[in-house]
Every structure is written in C-alpha cells, then in structure tokens.
Scaffold this active site. Sequence first.
Site, short mmCIF file in Angstrom:
data_model
loop_
_atom_site.label_atom_id
_atom_site.label_comp_id
_atom_site.label_asym_id
_atom_site.label_seq_id
_atom_site.Cartn_x
_atom_site.Cartn_y
_atom_site.Cartn_z
N ARG B 58 0.82 -1.21 0.00
CA ARG B 58 0.00 0.00 0.00
C ARG B 58 0.85 1.27 0.00
O ARG B 58 0.40 2.33 -0.45
CB ARG B 58 -0.98 -0.02 1.18
N GLU B 95 2.78 -8.86 14.66
CA GLU B 95 1.89 -9.43 15.68
C GLU B 95 1.70 -10.92 15.39
O GLU B 95 1.47 -11.70 16.29
CB GLU B 95 0.52 -8.75 15.62
#
Lengths: 170, 170
Positions: B58, B95
């Site tokens: 992105r 994460e």
Amino acid sequence: MSIEGLIRAIPDFPLPGILFRDITPLLKDAEGFRHAIDLFVDRFKGSGVQHVVGIEARGYMLGAPLAYGIGAGFIPVRKPGKLPYSKLSESYALEYGTNSLEIHADALQSGDRVVVVDDLLATGGTAAATRRLLERLGAKVEAFAFLIELDALKGRDALPGSEVVSFIRY
Amino acid sequence: MSIEGLIRAIPDFPLPGILFRDITPLLKDAEGFRHAIDLFVDRFKGSGVQHVVGIEARGYMLGAPLAYGIGAGFIPVRKPGKLPYSKLSESYALEYGTNSLEIHADALQSGDRVVVVDDLLATGGTAAATRRLLERLGAKVEAFAFLIELDALKGRDALPGSEVVSFIRY
C-alpha cells in the site's frame, strides 16, 4: 529522453531461462520516472476514464501516479488474502504454477470506464484474469496499458477485443 | 473535504482482534484520492527530498504518486524474493510472526535524502526495518509519512530521532 536505457535485463529471474526486465533503475531516476508516467498521463488525459486499475504490485507504482495525474480514482487488484472486504476472485496460469487475483466487490459500478495498468505484458494471464474480474463488476475496460510488452509471448492474443497500449516493446 | 469518512474499519482482519483500516474506498474516490496525495505533496514539495521510498504494497499506492507530484524518484522496499538484483535484507517482528523487507543495493547513494511512505503506522516494525535498510545504504531519512497513525500502538517510539508525519490519527 530514452527510458529504455533505464530498464535493466536480469537473466534467469525468477526462474532459469527467464530474462527479467527490471524497471527499478527507471523508477528511481526522477526524470525517467516522470517521463514514464507522463507517457501514460498524456495517453489517457481527457479520455473519460474514471478509474485506473493497478495489478499487484508493480502496476501500483505506475497506475497510482497515472490516476493522480489524470484525476481518476485508483483501484488495486490484489494477490489472494490481501483485501479485507467482500471480493471476487479469478485464477490464472503462470509459467511456474497458478495463482489468483482479487478485487473488492464494491470497487466499481456497472458502466464505470477504467484503464488497467501493469508494468509488463508477457503472456497476458494476469491481465486476462483482471479483465474477467472487471467484467463481472460490469465495468468497461477502455484499454490495457503497459510500460513494456514482450512481443514474442503474444500477450495481446489473451485480450481479444481490448485496446492494448505499450510504450516499449521487445 | 473529509478523507476520514472514506476509510472503512473492518473488524477481525487479518486476524481476530485486529481492526483493519481499509483505504480502498478512499483510493477509488477520485476527489478523495487526489486530496490524500495532495496532503503528502504539499508537505514535501520544496523539501529537497530526492527519492520517495514506498513500503510494499500500500506504500506504493501513496508513495509513487507523491514521487510523481514532487518530481522525485521512486524506490520500492519489497517483500522477500521480489527484487531481482543485488540486495539487502532486514527482518522485523509482526503481531503474527516475522517477515523481512529487501531493497536493491544500488537503490540509493550515500547522502541521498529520502522520505519513507506507507499507508499506516501501527507498531512501526516495517518502518524501523526500512530505516535500517536505508541507513546501511547511507541515505538520510528526512521523514516518515503515513496516511494513518494508530496512536495506541506507539509506532513513533520505534523511530526515535526521525520526523514522523501522519494525516489521520486514531
């Protein structure tokens, strides 16, 4: 200026026997990058295209600036698992396996006019899969636009009835 | 105009408990997209930045138009295995696992001034890995620029000594 001189040929990438056309020397050259994007912008300015569709990931590097340059919206077609919302998927064959591409189901409305951008047209597999996604949404593909086209692989034949624009041909 | 209203929150993507900020409704909106890119362009025009570094993927959708808008070159930092030429690699923790980012060894020269662009600053892991890549090349990071910053995750703390610009904060 010549942008061809800023494209680097890398033998045997990503697999033996493939001559990879590396556009990163062009992208990093401020003048070369501007000239390359201007080729796209000059071609599609005033064409009535409302959205630019970029194919992951090098299509984003050329398609997003084109969208900005002509005042259009930008829509990413992505590799599987990247888009978070309701989406459509189409598979395609590669020289080295199969893969699929996805688009958000609400990315376009029926009748929207788009141009599809990627860095390179080879066999046309990803472009044809993208066309199927766009047709399922009812969008009208005004043209496919590539920086580079590899004539020997006849990618145009995978896109019958569509206009195909390319700026450098090998 | 308000670009915040064009960003969609998707619960539990890509994993349970994560609220994903989906910028695709903003990107596809011609006016919203132009406004978002103009925020970056207005901030960095005249800053002397010679190159924009985009983080896959992105970051390309925002960083490449920024480079075009300010007349800079564009440099992609990529996921492993995508770059064809001699390259450097840095790992970072997610994460949900670990990953690494790569840059071409000839992407920049010592002393080049760059801005690093991504859509969202969360924990700062990918931005910090990108900074390590750029430092190994001797480049000077003028700033990191994000469309969105998640304050609670304290990503700025992963980038001590660097200017961090963001336009929307949650």
